[in-house]
Design a protein around this motif. Structure first.
Motif, PDB file in Angstrom:
ATOM      1  N   LEU A  10      12.571  -5.505 -17.530  1.00 34.96           N
ATOM      2  CA  LEU A  10      12.206  -5.051 -18.874  1.00 34.96           C
ATOM      3  C   LEU A  10      11.943  -6.230 -19.793  1.00 34.96           C
ATOM      4  CD1 LEU A  10      11.821  -2.700 -20.784  1.00 34.96           C
ATOM      5  CD2 LEU A  10      14.275  -2.707 -21.227  1.00 34.96           C
ATOM      6  N   THR A  11      12.763  -7.280 -19.702  1.00 30.30           N
ATOM      7  CA  THR A  11      12.572  -8.471 -20.529  1.00 30.30           C
ATOM      8  C   THR A  11      11.250  -9.152 -20.215  1.00 30.30           C
ATOM      9  OG1 THR A  11      14.963  -8.842 -20.657  1.00 30.30           O
ATOM     10  CG2 THR A  11      13.539 -10.718 -21.158  1.00 30.30           C
ATOM     11  N   LEU A  12      10.968  -9.327 -18.935  1.00 32.99           N
ATOM     12  CA  LEU A  12       9.702  -9.959 -18.534  1.00 32.99           C
ATOM     13  C   LEU A  12       8.509  -9.123 -18.981  1.00 32.99           C
ATOM     14  CD1 LEU A  12      10.500 -11.248 -14.927  1.00 32.99           C
ATOM     15  CD2 LEU A  12       9.874 -12.644 -16.902  1.00 32.99           C
ATOM     16  N   ALA A  13       8.576  -7.811 -18.753  1.00 33.66           N
ATOM     17  CA  ALA A  13       7.466  -6.930 -19.114  1.00 33.66           C
ATOM     18  C   ALA A  13       7.224  -6.944 -20.618  1.00 33.66           C
ATOM     19  CB  ALA A  13       7.757  -5.510 -18.633  1.00 33.66           C
ATOM     20  N   THR A  14       8.294  -6.900 -21.403  1.00 35.22           N
ATOM     21  CA  THR A  14       8.163  -6.882 -22.861  1.00 35.22           C
ATOM     22  C   THR A  14       7.532  -8.172 -23.369  1.00 35.22           C
ATOM     23  OG1 THR A  14      10.111  -5.444 -23.029  1.00 35.22           O
ATOM     24  CG2 THR A  14       9.422  -6.592 -25.025  1.00 35.22           C
ATOM     25  N   GLN A  15       7.987  -9.316 -22.875  1.00 35.49           N
ATOM     26  CA  GLN A  15       7.428 -10.586 -23.332  1.00 35.49           C
ATOM     27  C   GLN A  15       5.974 -10.752 -22.895  1.00 35.49           C
ATOM     28  OE1 GLN A  15       8.701 -12.645 -25.485  1.00 35.49           O
ATOM     29  NE2 GLN A  15      10.541 -11.372 -25.619  1.00 35.49           N
ATOM     30  N   ALA A  16       5.658 -10.300 -21.680  1.00 31.24           N
ATOM     31  CA  ALA A  16       4.266 -10.382 -21.215  1.00 31.24           C
ATOM     32  C   ALA A  16       3.359  -9.520 -22.080  1.00 31.24           C
ATOM     33  CB  ALA A  16       4.182  -9.947 -19.750  1.00 31.24           C
ATOM     34  N   MET A  17       3.827  -8.323 -22.431  1.00 27.55           N
ATOM     35  CA  MET A  17       3.000  -7.432 -23.251  1.00 27.55           C
ATOM     36  C   MET A  17       2.872  -7.964 -24.678  1.00 27.55           C
ATOM     37  SD  MET A  17       1.005  -4.953 -23.253  1.00 27.55           S
ATOM     38  CE  MET A  17       1.293  -4.519 -21.547  1.00 27.55           C
ATOM     39  N   LYS A  18       3.922  -8.582 -25.203  1.00 28.59           N
ATOM     40  CA  LYS A  18       3.816  -9.216 -26.528  1.00 28.59           C
ATOM     41  C   LYS A  18       2.736 -10.293 -26.524  1.00 28.59           C
ATOM     42  CE  LYS A  18       8.445  -8.644 -28.532  1.00 28.59           C
ATOM     43  NZ  LYS A  18       9.653  -9.358 -29.021  1.00 28.59           N
ATOM     44  N   LEU A  19       2.696 -11.073 -25.452  1.00 19.44           N
ATOM     45  CA  LEU A  19       1.687 -12.129 -25.327  1.00 19.44           C
ATOM     46  C   LEU A  19       0.288 -11.529 -25.278  1.00 19.44           C
ATOM     47  CD1 LEU A  19       0.966 -15.112 -24.861  1.00 19.44           C
ATOM     48  CD2 LEU A  19       1.334 -14.723 -22.414  1.00 19.44           C
ATOM     49  N   VAL A  20       0.123 -10.460 -24.518  1.00 19.52           N
ATOM     50  CA  VAL A  20      -1.192  -9.821 -24.388  1.00 19.52           C
ATOM     51  C   VAL A  20      -1.641  -9.240 -25.730  1.00 19.52           C
ATOM     52  CG1 VAL A  20      -2.415  -7.889 -23.319  1.00 19.52           C
ATOM     53  CG2 VAL A  20      -0.921  -9.335 -21.929  1.00 19.52           C
TER      54      VAL A  20
END
Length: 397
Positions: A68-78
Motif C-alpha cells: 500500500l505504501t509503495l502503491a500510494t507513493q507511486a500514484m502520487k508521483l504519477v
C-alpha cells in the motif's frame, strides 16, 4: 524486490529508501524542471511502475502495508507529473488511465486504502478537467496529446466508466447505512459536506461523472435516463436505484430540457413521497423516499409554476420528524430551501406557501416559517406574516 519480500525487515528498509526517492523525484518534477526531457530516468521509472500490476490492483494493494505504501507513493508521483507536465506526460497517459479504469472496475470501499483509491480517481478527474486537452493545439506534441485524450475518452468508454461509477461508487456503503440508522444527523452532514471536499472517492468520482457528461452530453444524458428508468423497474435493486437517482441529480444541468419534472413528479416521485410510512417500512424504502425528496430540490430550477404548489404540499408535511424518517425530514427541508431561494421573491410563491403553511399543524407552521426566515434573504418576518396569516387568525396568533 521490495514487493516480493513483503514483511521482511530488509524489504521494509528498501521501501523506506524507495519512498524517499519518489518523494524527491515528485518535488523535482513539480518545481525543479521545465521539461520532463531534462530527467532522462523518468521514462525508465514510469515503465518500471507500469510493469508492476500489484500497484494497480485493489486486491494486491490491500495485501500489506508495504504494498500500500509503495502503491500510494507511486500514484502520487504519477498524479503530480501529469499535473505539472500534461503534454509531455502524454506518452504514458493511455497506459496509466487504463490502469486507473481497471482499478475502478474492482473498487470496493475500504478505509485502509482510501488514500490510494482517491489518488487513482484523481488521475482520471484531473485529466478530464485539464483544459490543455480542450484548447487549440499549439504544436505537434500538444496535438498528439489531444488526440490521445479523445481516443481514450470515447462515448463508448465513457458509458462503461459511468456505469462503473454509478454501480460501485454511488451506491451507499454498509457503514453509511449504519450511520443512517444510528446517527441520521451525521449522515446528512456528511452528505452535504462531501459536495465541497476533494479527498474522498465519491466526490472525486462525481467530478469525473460531470466531466464525462460535458464531453459527450447528448449521448450520455440519454444513457443515464435510460439506465435509471430500467433500474427503477427492478425492486430488488433499491440501492442501485438510489445510486441512479444520485447520478440524475448530479447531472441536473446537463439534463435540462430532457427531464420533464412535472411528468416525473406525477408518475414516480410524487407517489414515492406520498406513500405512507409505517414502523414496518425498511431502510431501503426510506432511502428511496429521501432520495426522491432530494431530487425535487436538485431540479428546483426547472420546476414550472404548475408543479411548485404540488411540491410544497408534498414536502412540507415531511418536515415533521416525529412522523417521518429524520433523514427524510432534513432532506425535505434542504429541498424546500432551494425552492425558497429560487422563487422566494415572487409574491405568488408565498401565497402558495401560505395555503400549505396554514393547512398543517402548528409544528409544521413553525418549521416552514423558520426555513423561510433563515434562508430567504429577500423576505422579512413581517412581510411573511402579512402574506401568510389569514385575517380570522390574527387575534389568536
Amino acid at each position: 524486490a521490495a514487493l516480493a519480500g513483503a514483511g521482511d525487515a530488509e524489504a521494509e528498509r528498501t521501501v523506506r529508501v524507495v519512498v524517499l526517492c519518489m518523494k524527491c523525484m515528485r518535488v523535482l518534477i513539480q518545481d525543479g524542471v521545465e521539461s520532463l526531457t531534462d530527467l532522462t530516468s523518468v521514462r525508465e521509472l514510469f515503465i518500471l511502475i507500469l510493469e508492476m500490476p500489484a500497484l494497480f490492483s485493489p486486491a494486491h494493494v490491500g495485501d500489506s502495508d508495504l504494498k500500500l505504501t509503495l502503491a500510494t507513493q507511486a500514484m502520487k508521483l504519477v498524479v503530480a507529473t501529469r499535473r505539472a507536465h500534461p503534454v509531455q506526460f502524454a506518452p504514458y497517459m493511455t497506459a496509466f488511465l487504463t490502469n486507473a479504469c481497471n482499478y475502478l472496475l474492482e473498487y470496493k470501499p475500504n478505509p485502509v486504502k482510501e488514500k490510494m483509491d482517491v489518488l487513482v480517481v484523481m488521475l482520471l478527474r484531473d485529466t478530464l478537467q485539464d483544459e490543455t486537452f480542450k484548447s487549440a493545439a499549439r504544436d505537434e506534441d500538444h496535438q498528439n496529446a489531444r488526440h490521445l485524450f479523445e481516443v481514450f475518452f470515447t462515448p463508448e468508454a465513457s458509458v462503461q466508466l459511468i456505469e462503473c461509477i454509478v454501480k460501485r461508487v454511488f451506491v451507499l456503503t454498509a457503514d453509511e447505512l449504519q450511520t443512517w440508522d444510528d446517527d441520521p444527523e451525521s449522515f446528512v452532514k456528511e452528505e452535504e459536506a462531501a459536495r465541497f471536499t476533494s479527498d474522498r472517492v465519491r466526490p472525486v468520482c462525481e467530478s469525473i461523472f460531470r466531466g464525462l457528461l460535458e464531453l459527450h452530453t447528448e449521448e450520455l444524458a440519454h444513457y443515464i435516463l435510460q439506465m435509471t428508468q430500467a433500474l427503477s423497474m427492478e425492486a430488488s435493486n433499491t440501492l442501485v436505484r438510489d445510486a441512479c437517482y444520485r447520478a440524475v441529480g448530479r447531472a441536473y444541468y446537463e439534463l435540462e430540457g430532457l427531464v420533464n419534472l412535472g411528468q416525473w413528479f406525477h408518475t414516480e416521485l410524487g407517489p414515492i413521497l406520498s406513500h405512507p410510512e409505517s414502523t414496518q417500512m425498511g431502510l431501503e424504502e426510506r432511502i428511496i423516499k429521501a432520495r426522491a425528496a432530494w431530487l425535487l430540490g436538485e431540479f428546483a430550477g426547472q420546476a414550472s409554476p404548475q408543479v411548485r404548489p404540488l411540491v410544497y404540499q408534498t414536502l412540507v408535511p415531511l418536515l415533521d420528524s416525529s412522523k417521518h424518517d429524520l433523514v427524510l425530514a432534513f432532506t425535505s427541508s434542504h429541498s424546500l430551501n432551494y425552492y425558497i431561494d429560487e422563487y422566494g421573491r415572487l409574491r405568488g410563491e408565498l401565497l402558495w406557501l401560505r395555503a400549505t403553511f396554514w393547512s398543517d399543524s402548528a409544528w409544521m407552521r413553525m418549521c416552514v416559517l423558520l426555513r423561510v426566515l433563515v434562508f430567504s434573504q429577500s423576505l422579512s418576518p413581517r412581510s411573511f406574516f402579512r402574506l401568510s396569516k389569514p385575517r380570522s387568525s390574527l387575534s389568536s396568533s
